[in-house]
Design a protein around this motif. Sequence first.
Motif, PDB file in Angstrom:
ATOM      1  N   TYR A   1      76.979 -16.866  16.366  1.00 12.98           N
ATOM      2  CA  TYR A   1      77.150 -18.299  16.141  1.00 12.98           C
ATOM      3  C   TYR A   1      77.146 -19.086  17.446  1.00 12.98           C
ATOM      4  N   TRP A   2      77.707 -18.532  18.531  1.00 16.62           N
ATOM      5  CA  TRP A   2      77.644 -19.224  19.823  1.00 16.62           C
ATOM      6  C   TRP A   2      76.195 -19.302  20.304  1.00 16.62           C
ATOM      7  N   GLN A   3      75.426 -18.235  20.069  1.00 11.81           N
ATOM      8  CA  GLN A   3      74.013 -18.241  20.446  1.00 11.81           C
ATOM      9  C   GLN A   3      73.262 -19.332  19.666  1.00 11.81           C
ATOM     10  N   VAL A   4      73.545 -19.458  18.389  1.00 16.96           N
ATOM     11  CA  VAL A   4      72.928 -20.510  17.571  1.00 16.96           C
ATOM     12  C   VAL A   4      73.309 -21.883  18.128  1.00 16.96           C
ATOM     13  N   LEU A   5      74.572 -22.054  18.478  1.00 16.23           N
ATOM     14  CA  LEU A   5      75.020 -23.346  19.012  1.00 16.23           C
ATOM     15  C   LEU A   5      74.308 -23.685  20.324  1.00 16.23           C
ATOM     16  N   GLN A   6      74.098 -22.694  21.176  1.00 16.23           N
ATOM     17  CA  GLN A   6      73.366 -22.930  22.426  1.00 16.23           C
ATOM     18  C   GLN A   6      71.938 -23.389  22.129  1.00 16.23           C
ATOM     19  N   PHE A   7      71.306 -22.772  21.132  1.00 15.39           N
ATOM     20  CA  PHE A   7      69.961 -23.183  20.751  1.00 15.39           C
ATOM     21  C   PHE A   7      69.968 -24.624  20.240  1.00 15.39           C
ATOM     22  N   VAL A   8      70.935 -24.945  19.396  1.00 18.68           N
ATOM     23  CA  VAL A   8      71.040 -26.296  18.835  1.00 18.68           C
ATOM     24  C   VAL A   8      71.251 -27.324  19.954  1.00 18.68           C
ATOM     25  N   LYS A   9      72.029 -26.974  20.972  1.00 16.78           N
ATOM     26  CA  LYS A   9      72.277 -27.898  22.089  1.00 16.78           C
ATOM     27  C   LYS A   9      70.997 -28.254  22.835  1.00 16.78           C
ATOM     28  N   THR A  10      70.051 -27.325  22.890  1.00 17.68           N
ATOM     29  CA  THR A  10      68.832 -27.545  23.672  1.00 17.68           C
ATOM     30  C   THR A  10      67.648 -28.000  22.822  1.00 17.68           C
ATOM     31  N   SER A  11      67.877 -28.218  21.540  1.00 23.62           N
ATOM     32  CA  SER A  11      66.797 -28.607  20.623  1.00 23.62           C
ATOM     33  C   SER A  11      67.029 -30.019  20.121  1.00 23.62           C
ATOM     34  N   PRO A  12      65.979 -30.620  19.591  1.00 28.09           N
ATOM     35  CA  PRO A  12      66.210 -31.891  18.899  1.00 28.09           C
ATOM     36  C   PRO A  12      67.213 -31.638  17.788  1.00 28.09           C
ATOM     37  N   LYS A  13      67.868 -32.667  17.335  1.00 31.55           N
ATOM     38  CA  LYS A  13      68.932 -32.498  16.342  1.00 31.55           C
ATOM     39  C   LYS A  13      68.450 -31.688  15.141  1.00 31.55           C
ATOM     40  N   ILE A  14      69.118 -30.562  14.945  1.00 27.10           N
ATOM     41  CA  ILE A  14      68.835 -29.723  13.788  1.00 27.10           C
ATOM     42  C   ILE A  14      69.943 -29.984  12.776  1.00 27.10           C
ATOM     43  N   CYS A  15      69.551 -30.499  11.632  1.00 27.35           N
ATOM     44  CA  CYS A  15      70.537 -30.879  10.614  1.00 27.35           C
ATOM     45  C   CYS A  15      70.433 -30.038   9.344  1.00 27.35           C
ATOM     46  N   TYR A  16      69.522 -29.057   9.320  1.00 24.69           N
ATOM     47  CA  TYR A  16      69.285 -28.269   8.113  1.00 24.69           C
ATOM     48  C   TYR A  16      69.385 -26.786   8.439  1.00 24.69           C
ATOM     49  N   TYR A  17      70.258 -26.095   7.685  1.00 26.42           N
ATOM     50  CA  TYR A  17      70.586 -24.702   7.974  1.00 26.42           C
ATOM     51  C   TYR A  17      70.567 -23.872   6.704  1.00 26.42           C
ATOM     52  N   SER A  18      70.217 -22.618   6.879  1.00 23.67           N
ATOM     53  CA  SER A  18      70.253 -21.653   5.785  1.00 23.67           C
ATOM     54  C   SER A  18      70.974 -20.406   6.292  1.00 23.67           C
ATOM     55  N   THR A  19      71.933 -19.921   5.507  1.00 23.24           N
ATOM     56  CA  THR A  19      72.642 -18.690   5.848  1.00 23.24           C
ATOM     57  C   THR A  19      72.542 -17.750   4.666  1.00 23.24           C
ATOM     58  N   ASP A  20      71.899 -16.610   4.881  1.00 25.37           N
ATOM     59  CA  ASP A  20      71.712 -15.627   3.814  1.00 25.37           C
ATOM     60  C   ASP A  20      72.725 -14.500   4.006  1.00 25.37           C
ATOM     61  N   ILE A  21      73.714 -14.462   3.107  1.00 27.31           N
ATOM     62  CA  ILE A  21      74.723 -13.401   3.155  1.00 27.31           C
ATOM     63  C   ILE A  21      74.581 -12.469   1.952  1.00 27.31           C
ATOM     64  N   SER A  22      73.401 -12.472   1.335  1.00 29.52           N
ATOM     65  CA  SER A  22      73.202 -11.676   0.120  1.00 29.52           C
ATOM     66  C   SER A  22      73.325 -10.176   0.378  1.00 29.52           C
ATOM     67  N   ARG A  23      73.047  -9.716   1.586  1.00 30.07           N
ATOM     68  CA  ARG A  23      73.154  -8.278   1.897  1.00 30.07           C
ATOM     69  C   ARG A  23      74.562  -7.861   2.306  1.00 30.07           C
ATOM     70  N   ILE A  24      75.367  -8.802   2.777  1.00 32.23           N
ATOM     71  CA  ILE A  24      76.661  -8.422   3.362  1.00 32.23           C
ATOM     72  C   ILE A  24      77.870  -8.885   2.556  1.00 32.23           C
ATOM     73  N   GLY A  25      77.688  -9.774   1.602  1.00 30.66           N
ATOM     74  CA  GLY A  25      78.829 -10.308   0.867  1.00 30.66           C
ATOM     75  C   GLY A  25      79.540 -11.373   1.690  1.00 30.66           C
ATOM     76  N   PRO A  26      80.728 -11.747   1.262  1.00 29.79           N
ATOM     77  CA  PRO A  26      81.421 -12.858   1.919  1.00 29.79           C
ATOM     78  C   PRO A  26      81.881 -12.500   3.333  1.00 29.79           C
ATOM     79  N   PHE A  27      82.022 -13.546   4.142  1.00 26.39           N
ATOM     80  CA  PHE A  27      82.617 -13.361   5.459  1.00 26.39           C
ATOM     81  C   PHE A  27      84.089 -13.013   5.279  1.00 26.39           C
ATOM     82  N   ASP A  28      84.671 -12.381   6.295  1.00 27.26           N
ATOM     83  CA  ASP A  28      86.110 -12.113   6.293  1.00 27.26           C
ATOM     84  C   ASP A  28      86.857 -13.428   6.402  1.00 27.26           C
ATOM     85  N   ALA A  29      88.101 -13.445   5.936  1.00 28.70           N
ATOM     86  CA  ALA A  29      88.923 -14.657   6.020  1.00 28.70           C
ATOM     87  C   ALA A  29      89.047 -15.132   7.461  1.00 28.70           C
TER      88      ALA A  29
END
Length: 147
Positions: A37-65
Amino acid sequence: MVISDSSYALVTYLKEAGVLSISWKLKPDTDQFRNLYWQVLQFVKTSPKICYYSTDISRIGPFDAEQEVWLSREYYPQVSDIIREDIYAAVIFSEGHFKALVNNYIASQLLPVHDFIHFNYFTDKAEAMDWLLYMQKGQDLAMVAKS
């Protein structure tokens, strides 16, 4: 454009669609999760405003609390500070995970609400992308109407 490809996740930016996508391959540990996620944020900082995201967790199930709390309390506020616009996030679940969520839903008052993030949930990647593109067109029309 591939931003990151590791054993546990693939991160791509579809420039023509303006969508940044994270596809989780394996359940990440806490360090892998945060680093990605920090790597993604670094990319977003150097790119034009990215306002659309997709997160596929179908293989891993929910994130931990703990991961959910970290996203909500630490990560999302930084995203807001950088983008300063509403963002749209499509989350893709497996059918089984989606049904379990619907059947066992309990609202959590423990995490802050982030009004600038508009989540929608899917079990199909194509439907998620269609929604993101639809939301993008709606935003484009709103901008034209304002001018």
